[in-house]
Design a protein around this motif. Structure first.
Motif, PDB file in Angstrom:
ATOM      1  N   GLN A 156       2.374 106.627  38.352  1.00  0.00           N
ATOM      2  CA  GLN A 156       3.172 107.448  37.455  1.00  0.00           C
ATOM      3  C   GLN A 156       4.631 107.027  37.427  1.00  0.00           C
ATOM      4  O   GLN A 156       5.288 107.073  36.390  1.00  0.00           O
ATOM      5  N   ILE A 202       5.434 104.250  34.800  1.00  0.00           N
ATOM      6  CA  ILE A 202       5.117 104.407  33.388  1.00  0.00           C
ATOM      7  C   ILE A 202       6.352 104.623  32.532  1.00  0.00           C
ATOM      8  O   ILE A 202       6.341 104.357  31.324  1.00  0.00           O
ATOM      9  N   ALA A 203       7.455 105.111  33.145  1.00  0.00           N
ATOM     10  CA  ALA A 203       8.661 105.425  32.366  1.00  0.00           C
ATOM     11  C   ALA A 203       9.179 104.250  31.551  1.00  0.00           C
ATOM     12  O   ALA A 203       9.486 104.415  30.355  1.00  0.00           O
ATOM     13  N   GLN A 234       6.952 103.817  28.613  1.00  0.00           N
ATOM     14  CA  GLN A 234       7.165 104.884  27.640  1.00  0.00           C
ATOM     15  C   GLN A 234       8.357 104.570  26.743  1.00  0.00           C
ATOM     16  O   GLN A 234       8.296 104.756  25.520  1.00  0.00           O
ATOM     17  N   GLN A 235       9.421 104.088  27.339  1.00  0.00           N
ATOM     18  CA  GLN A 235      10.621 103.777  26.569  1.00  0.00           C
ATOM     19  C   GLN A 235      10.367 102.634  25.592  1.00  0.00           C
ATOM     20  O   GLN A 235      10.821 102.662  24.445  1.00  0.00           O
ATOM     21  N   SER A 291      -2.442 106.567  23.351  1.00  0.00           N
ATOM     22  CA  SER A 291      -2.940 107.249  24.535  1.00  0.00           C
ATOM     23  C   SER A 291      -3.080 106.233  25.661  1.00  0.00           C
ATOM     24  O   SER A 291      -3.744 105.212  25.494  1.00  0.00           O
ATOM     25  N   LEU A 303      -1.316 109.313  31.381  1.00  0.00           N
ATOM     26  CA  LEU A 303       0.021 108.862  31.738  1.00  0.00           C
ATOM     27  C   LEU A 303       0.996 108.992  30.582  1.00  0.00           C
ATOM     28  O   LEU A 303       2.175 109.274  30.782  1.00  0.00           O
ATOM     29  N   PHE A 304       0.505 108.768  29.378  1.00  0.00           N
ATOM     30  CA  PHE A 304       1.380 108.849  28.207  1.00  0.00           C
ATOM     31  C   PHE A 304       0.538 109.162  26.987  1.00  0.00           C
ATOM     32  O   PHE A 304      -0.534 108.588  26.796  1.00  0.00           O
ATOM     33  N   SER A 333       1.080 110.240  22.664  1.00  0.00           N
ATOM     34  CA  SER A 333       2.009 110.437  21.559  1.00  0.00           C
ATOM     35  C   SER A 333       1.267 111.024  20.366  1.00  0.00           C
ATOM     36  O   SER A 333       0.232 110.504  19.953  1.00  0.00           O
TER      37      SER A 333
END
Length: 248
Positions: free
Chosen positions: A26, A29-30, A33-34, A53, A63-64, A66
């Motif tokens: 986790q 993942i940031a 994501q960006q 997804s 994890l992410f 949208s």
């Protein structure tokens, strides 16, 4: 029903569904994501609808995600899913087959029984890209020809449909347009003989071709094959019936 040339219409609605499973912690993942956010907000995708997804392949943890509730039309990337499924279920050496058979008896060159076409889901059957597999039909052409008026915003007329589809009901709502592109779409459900054509086509066209899917491919094949038999002097009596083939 493919309705051939009209310009091959591919529904580019600017939609991409991406399903990825990656084993990531986790806390890692940031940055991804960006990057995804930057990609979604790029100028090239300004008019696109995107759903993403990303989940952990080991734990299944999301994890992410949208736009999870956004309605999207599946994009071509889903071909990867269907191809992988076919390979898993059938194996890499599987071959689709279409069988021509009969029941009853043959006496004096006459079949007293039924001529049968047993389909096996062959995606190459009748395709112009695989002529070697088109052994019992000389040609598969699927068109709807529309005639447009000289002026824009006028009702168009259906000139002909190739091939002829038995019991097909067409509701034509297509108008002529100043746009020099195909904006006509054919709507209808599988196995339903009713279709609605909406949108526009360029004005002043005596025969503009629009493509669509065949409502019932099996019924069309049987009808066309029957015509081909008659054209070659082979008389066929009785009615045409359709049944689901028994597997195994």
């Amino acid at each position: 029903m493919n309705i051939p040339n009209l310009h091959r219409k591919i529904f580019y609605i600017g939609i991409l569904c991406l399903f990825a499973k990656v084993g990531l912690a986790q806390n890692k993942i940031a940055p991804i994501q960006q990057k995804i956010i930057n990609w979604q907000t790029s100028q090239e995708l300004a008019n696109a609808s995107i759903g993403i997804s990303v989940s952990d392949i080991q734990t299944g943890e999301m994890l992410f995600i949208s736009e999870p509730k956004l309605s999207l039309v599946p994009a071509s990337i889903l071909k990867l899913v269907t191809t992988a499924t076919a390979l898993e279920v059938f194996g890499p050496d599987y071959q689709f087959k279409t069988t021509i058979s009969y029941s009853g008896t043959i006496r004096n060159d006459t079949l007293f029984g039924d001529l049968q076409i047993i389909g096996g889901g062959d995606p190459t059957l009748g395709s112009k890209y695989f002529p070697e597999y088109n052994y019992f039909q000389e040609e598969w052409v699927k068109e709807i020809h529309l005639k447009s008026e000289i002026e824009a915003s006028k009702q168009t007329k259906i000139v002909k449909i190739v091939p002829e589809i038995p019991n097909l009901e067409l509701q034509n709502e297509v108008l002529s347009s100043d746009l020099n592109s195909d904006q006509a779409y054919v709507f209808g459900s599988p196995l339903e003989g009713r279709r609605i054509i909406r949108g526009t086509i360029p004005k002043n066209k005596p025969a503009f071709i629009v493509k669509a899917s065949v409502p019932d491919p099996a019924a069309l094949l049987a009808s066309e094959f029957r015509k081909r038999l008659s054209a070659n002097g082979i008389a066929v009596s009785g009615v045409t019936k359709y049944e689901k083939a028994k597997v195994g």
